[in-house]
Design a protein around this motif. Structure first.
Motif, PDB file in Angstrom:
ATOM      1  N   MET A  46       0.812  -1.230   0.000  1.00  0.00           N
ATOM      2  CA  MET A  46       0.000   0.000   0.000  1.00  0.00           C
ATOM      3  C   MET A  46       0.840   1.273   0.000  1.00  0.00           C
ATOM      4  SD  MET A  46      -3.300  -0.917   2.384  1.00  0.00           S
ATOM      5  CE  MET A  46      -2.456  -1.719   3.751  1.00  0.00           C
TER       6      MET A  46
ATOM      7  N   TRP B  82     -17.505  -5.775   4.050  1.00  0.00           N
ATOM      8  CA  TRP B  82     -16.688  -4.702   3.455  1.00  0.00           C
ATOM      9  C   TRP B  82     -16.838  -4.699   1.942  1.00  0.00           C
ATOM     10  CZ3 TRP B  82     -13.146  -2.217   7.121  1.00  0.00           C
ATOM     11  CH2 TRP B  82     -12.520  -1.089   6.591  1.00  0.00           C
TER      12      TRP B  82
ATOM     13  N   SER C  31     -18.086  -1.506  -0.304  1.00  0.00           N
ATOM     14  CA  SER C  31     -17.350  -0.928  -1.440  1.00  0.00           C
ATOM     15  C   SER C  31     -18.188  -1.015  -2.717  1.00  0.00           C
ATOM     16  CB  SER C  31     -15.992  -1.614  -1.618  1.00  0.00           C
ATOM     17  OG  SER C  31     -16.143  -2.928  -2.083  1.00  0.00           O
TER      18      SER C  31
ATOM     19  N   HIS D 247     -20.665   1.675  -2.707  1.00  0.00           N
ATOM     20  CA  HIS D 247     -19.945   2.906  -3.030  1.00  0.00           C
ATOM     21  C   HIS D 247     -19.671   2.983  -4.530  1.00  0.00           C
ATOM     22  CE1 HIS D 247     -15.988   5.044  -3.485  1.00  0.00           C
ATOM     23  NE2 HIS D 247     -16.760   5.989  -3.019  1.00  0.00           N
ATOM     24  N   LYS D 248     -19.197   1.850  -5.127  1.00  0.00           N
ATOM     25  CA  LYS D 248     -18.864   1.882  -6.549  1.00  0.00           C
ATOM     26  C   LYS D 248     -18.738   0.478  -7.124  1.00  0.00           C
ATOM     27  CE  LYS D 248     -15.725   4.699  -9.387  1.00  0.00           C
ATOM     28  NZ  LYS D 248     -14.419   5.375  -9.178  1.00  0.00           N
ATOM     29  N   ARG D 249     -17.654  -0.240  -6.729  1.00  0.00           N
ATOM     30  CA  ARG D 249     -17.391  -1.570  -7.269  1.00  0.00           C
ATOM     31  C   ARG D 249     -16.959  -2.485  -6.143  1.00  0.00           C
ATOM     32  NH1 ARG D 249     -15.098  -0.060 -12.426  1.00  0.00           N
ATOM     33  NH2 ARG D 249     -16.787   1.020 -13.498  1.00  0.00           N
TER      34      ARG D 249
ATOM     35  N   LEU E 274      -9.217  -4.964  -2.496  1.00  0.00           N
ATOM     36  CA  LEU E 274      -8.503  -4.353  -1.374  1.00  0.00           C
ATOM     37  C   LEU E 274      -9.463  -4.140  -0.211  1.00  0.00           C
ATOM     38  CD1 LEU E 274      -5.949  -3.012  -0.190  1.00  0.00           C
ATOM     39  CD2 LEU E 274      -6.660  -0.887  -1.283  1.00  0.00           C
ATOM     40  N   GLY E 275     -10.699  -3.783  -0.538  1.00  0.00           N
ATOM     41  CA  GLY E 275     -11.716  -3.619   0.497  1.00  0.00           C
ATOM     42  C   GLY E 275     -12.031  -4.939   1.179  1.00  0.00           C
TER      43      GLY E 275
ATOM     44  N   THR F 109      -9.131  -5.886   3.440  1.00  0.00           N
ATOM     45  CA  THR F 109      -9.110  -5.047   4.634  1.00  0.00           C
ATOM     46  C   THR F 109     -10.195  -5.505   5.611  1.00  0.00           C
ATOM     47  OG1 THR F 109      -8.307  -3.176   3.331  1.00  0.00           O
ATOM     48  CG2 THR F 109      -9.292  -2.670   5.468  1.00  0.00           C
TER      49      THR F 109
ATOM     50  N   TYR G 226     -14.743   0.728   8.579  1.00  0.00           N
ATOM     51  CA  TYR G 226     -14.927   1.383   7.271  1.00  0.00           C
ATOM     52  C   TYR G 226     -15.203   2.882   7.474  1.00  0.00           C
ATOM     53  CZ  TYR G 226     -16.949   2.183   2.578  1.00  0.00           C
ATOM     54  OH  TYR G 226     -17.214   2.627   1.314  1.00  0.00           O
TER      55      TYR G 226
ATOM     56  N   ILE H  30     -12.208   4.863   8.799  1.00  0.00           N
ATOM     57  CA  ILE H  30     -11.245   5.285   7.771  1.00  0.00           C
ATOM     58  C   ILE H  30     -11.734   6.565   7.091  1.00  0.00           C
ATOM     59  CG2 ILE H  30     -10.203   4.714   5.535  1.00  0.00           C
ATOM     60  CD1 ILE H  30     -10.037   1.832   6.376  1.00  0.00           C
ATOM     61  N   LEU H  31     -13.029   6.586   6.723  1.00  0.00           N
ATOM     62  CA  LEU H  31     -13.554   7.777   6.039  1.00  0.00           C
ATOM     63  C   LEU H  31     -13.424   9.022   6.920  1.00  0.00           C
ATOM     64  CD1 LEU H  31     -16.738   6.327   4.269  1.00  0.00           C
ATOM     65  CD2 LEU H  31     -14.480   6.794   3.286  1.00  0.00           C
TER      66      LEU H  31
ATOM     67  N   LEU I 113      -1.638   3.943   7.041  1.00  0.00           N
ATOM     68  CA  LEU I 113      -2.272   2.674   6.683  1.00  0.00           C
ATOM     69  C   LEU I 113      -3.413   2.337   7.650  1.00  0.00           C
ATOM     70  CD1 LEU I 113       0.947   0.752   5.600  1.00  0.00           C
ATOM     71  CD2 LEU I 113      -0.556   2.187   4.234  1.00  0.00           C
TER      72      LEU I 113
ATOM     73  N   CYS J  60      -8.359   0.393  11.783  1.00  0.00           N
ATOM     74  CA  CYS J  60      -8.494  -1.064  11.649  1.00  0.00           C
ATOM     75  C   CYS J  60      -8.229  -1.790  12.959  1.00  0.00           C
ATOM     76  CB  CYS J  60      -7.569  -1.581  10.552  1.00  0.00           C
ATOM     77  SG  CYS J  60      -8.026  -0.972   8.916  1.00  0.00           S
TER      78      CYS J  60
END
Lengths: 405, 114
Positions: free
Chosen positions: A31, A246, A250, A253-255, A259-260, A263, A296, A299-300, A311, A316
């Motif tokens: 990362m 997770w 994600s 959110h989009k796709r 990585l999500g 995590t 999640y 992190i945001l 990281l 986490c």
């Protein structure tokens, strides 16, 4: 009386947990930017060497030696004096005392390695080594004693931490927050894009962590029977639930991000750690899913705050550990482990209070001592690499090596 | 009679179609380089653990080929037709005049060296 099955399982578990530190090295290295890949790996593997020595010389006795006032272990086992092939029944009656010692060593190693995610790409290596040595001695060893040592005050209070939600993940996560505050943001953070060097490294690291975690949690039974099996099953279940949760977040959110998902798996493993010897598989599903949502959004929020905990060690491990420690006080069930306690759902709200006290005390202690240690070391030796070293990259400037030709 | 150098920035996934298209008009030799760049498309957003991160330069291929002046138009036409998707990011073609060419193996100059 030594039991060969128990001993074999604890020794294998030790090897599994030792593997987690190089796994973490790759989890983190994927990362960071290309110029800091070796530096990031070095932070974890140098800790493996450094703390393996510290633990044998004085770390083990500070953590697990005969109790002083519930706060730390005495120096009776300095240099492993008296720690031999016969069991020490107070900790584990069916395996050699040395087996218990070396299993615990693997935990003492990975905990400071977790913190490194907060200061990658700008850390000054000598300052880091000194920080790690002092952190292990003044934070990890005492907290391990409070929670796991015979006579430790949190153990006597009845705090449940099967495999290190408090001892490992809260200490590391909260200390990471302190270090991120002290060392400051990477140059150009938030202004220039910072592309990860190798996401497959990170995925490989994450799933090697998952594999090693069977030793982390399953081995913490210190025996090879039903309890170890139960811990292993809930570990896998929580990791899976968190990974799926997770992935879904994600996706919304989009796709669906790999990585999500990876995590999420790590966060689920973090959260089930304190609970792993006390809860059922269905409780593990809830613990994993809840922890994924908590981390999640942590992190945001962290990103929005502008803090460069690079990281997301706090989001986490800190938040995942706190979630797991508190939910242990909700879902713990004496039907799973008669040596444990019942939680809120099984008629004992008191346990949640005890868990909250342990979380609060360990978090405040870890943050405060880390902050003081960090400030002092930064003033004397500098925790931060020089500006041009950071720009060129730490692989070349701190280690004289290049990851790629 | 001169020659031109064609330098084309194309999508990575279009390489084989472009190679076959220019071969179809008799041009075999070319040099391919992996490059990063940006145009009006700018960067893109990729998934991070939570949220996204920005990548400002996208991977592209740079093709360099040398053609006789008479072959220029059909080469450019074949190349751009094969590289085109109609979306932003299809790339650009730059055309330069060339001074001279040397074939290293034989020392031939100019026309025969193309």
């Amino acid at each position: 009386m030594i039991n060969s099955g128990d001993t074999a399982w604890v020794l294998i578990s030790t090897a599994l947990v030792i593997l987690m530190t190089p796994a973490l090295a790759f989890f983190y290295a994927g990362m960071v930017r290309r110029k800091n890949v070796l530096s990031t790996i070095m932070l974890s593997v140098a800790i493996l060497a450094l703390i393996s020595v510290q633990w044998v010389l004085f770390g083990y006795t500070l953590a697990f030696g005969p109790d002083h006032a519930g706060l730390f272990g005495g120096l009776n086992w300095l240099g492993l004096n008296g720690v031999g092939q016969t069991p020490y029944p107070g900790y584990a009656a069916t395996i050699p005392h040395l087996a218990f010692m070396v299993f615990q060593l693997a935990f003492a190693v990975i905990t400071p390695a977790l913190i490194t995610g907060a200061f990658v790409e700008r850390i000054n290596f000598p300052g880091f080594l000194l920080f790690t040595l002092l952190w292990s001695t003044f934070i990890y060893d005492p907290v391990a004693h409070w929670v796991w040592g015979i006579g430790g005050w949190l153990r006597n209070l009845g705090a449940l931490d099967f495999a290190g939600g408090t001892v490992v993940h809260i200490t590391a996560g909260v200390s990471a927050l302190a270090l991120a505050l002290i060392i400051g943001r990477r140059k150009g953070y938030g202004k220039f894009p910072m592309e990860p060097s190798n996401i497959p490294f990170t995925i490989l690291g994450a799933f090697l962590l998952w594999f090693g975690w069977f030793g982390f949690n399953g081995g913490s039974a210190l025996s090879s029977g039903g309890l170890a099996t139960s811990a292993l099953v809930v570990t896998n279940t929580a990791a899976a639930a968190a990974a799926l949760t997770w992935m879904l977040m994600s996706w919304i959110h989009k796709r669906p991000s790999v990585l999500g998902l990876a995590t999420g798996a790590v966060v689920g493993l973090v959260a089930i750690t304190p609970a792993s010897g006390y809860v059922s598989p269905l409780s593990a599903l809830v613990i994993g899913a809840v922890a994924a949502v908590v981390s999640y959004y942590s992190i945001l929020i962290r990103v929005k705050s502008g803090l460069d905990d690079s990281l997301d060690v706090f989001a986490c491990h800190g938040m995942g550990g706190i979630t797991g420690a508190l939910l242990t006080g909700v879902f713990a069930d004496k039907a799973i482990n008669s040596a444990g306690a019942n939680g809120l759902l099984f008629g004992n709200p008191q346990q949640l209070l005890i868990q909250a006290i342990a979380v609060l005390v360990v978090a405040v202690f870890s943050f405060t001592v880390s902050y003081i240690l960090g400030r002092v070391i930064d003033a004397v030796f500098s925790l931060r690499a020089r500006s041009e070293e950071e720009e060129i990259g730490l692989d070349i400037t701190q280690h004289g090596e290049a990851a790629y030709s | 009679m001169g020659f031109k150098k064609i330098e084309a920035i194309i999508r990575t996934e279009k390489l084989d179609e472009v190679r076959m298209a220019v071969e179809g008009v008799g041009i075999v030799g070319m040099t391919v380089t992996e490059v990063k760049g940006r145009g009006s498309q700018k960067g893109i957003l990729l998934e991070w653990r939570a949220g996204e991160y920005r990548v400002e330069f996208l991977p592209k291929l740079k093709l360099e080929l040398v053609v006789h002046d008479v072959d220029l138009e059909k080469a450019v036409e074949a190349l751009s037709a094969a590289a085109r998707t109609g979306k932003v990011g299809d790339g650009k073609i730059f055309i330069y005049s060339m001074e001279d060419i040397v074939r290293v193996r034989t020392g031939e100059r100019g026309r025969p060296a193309v």
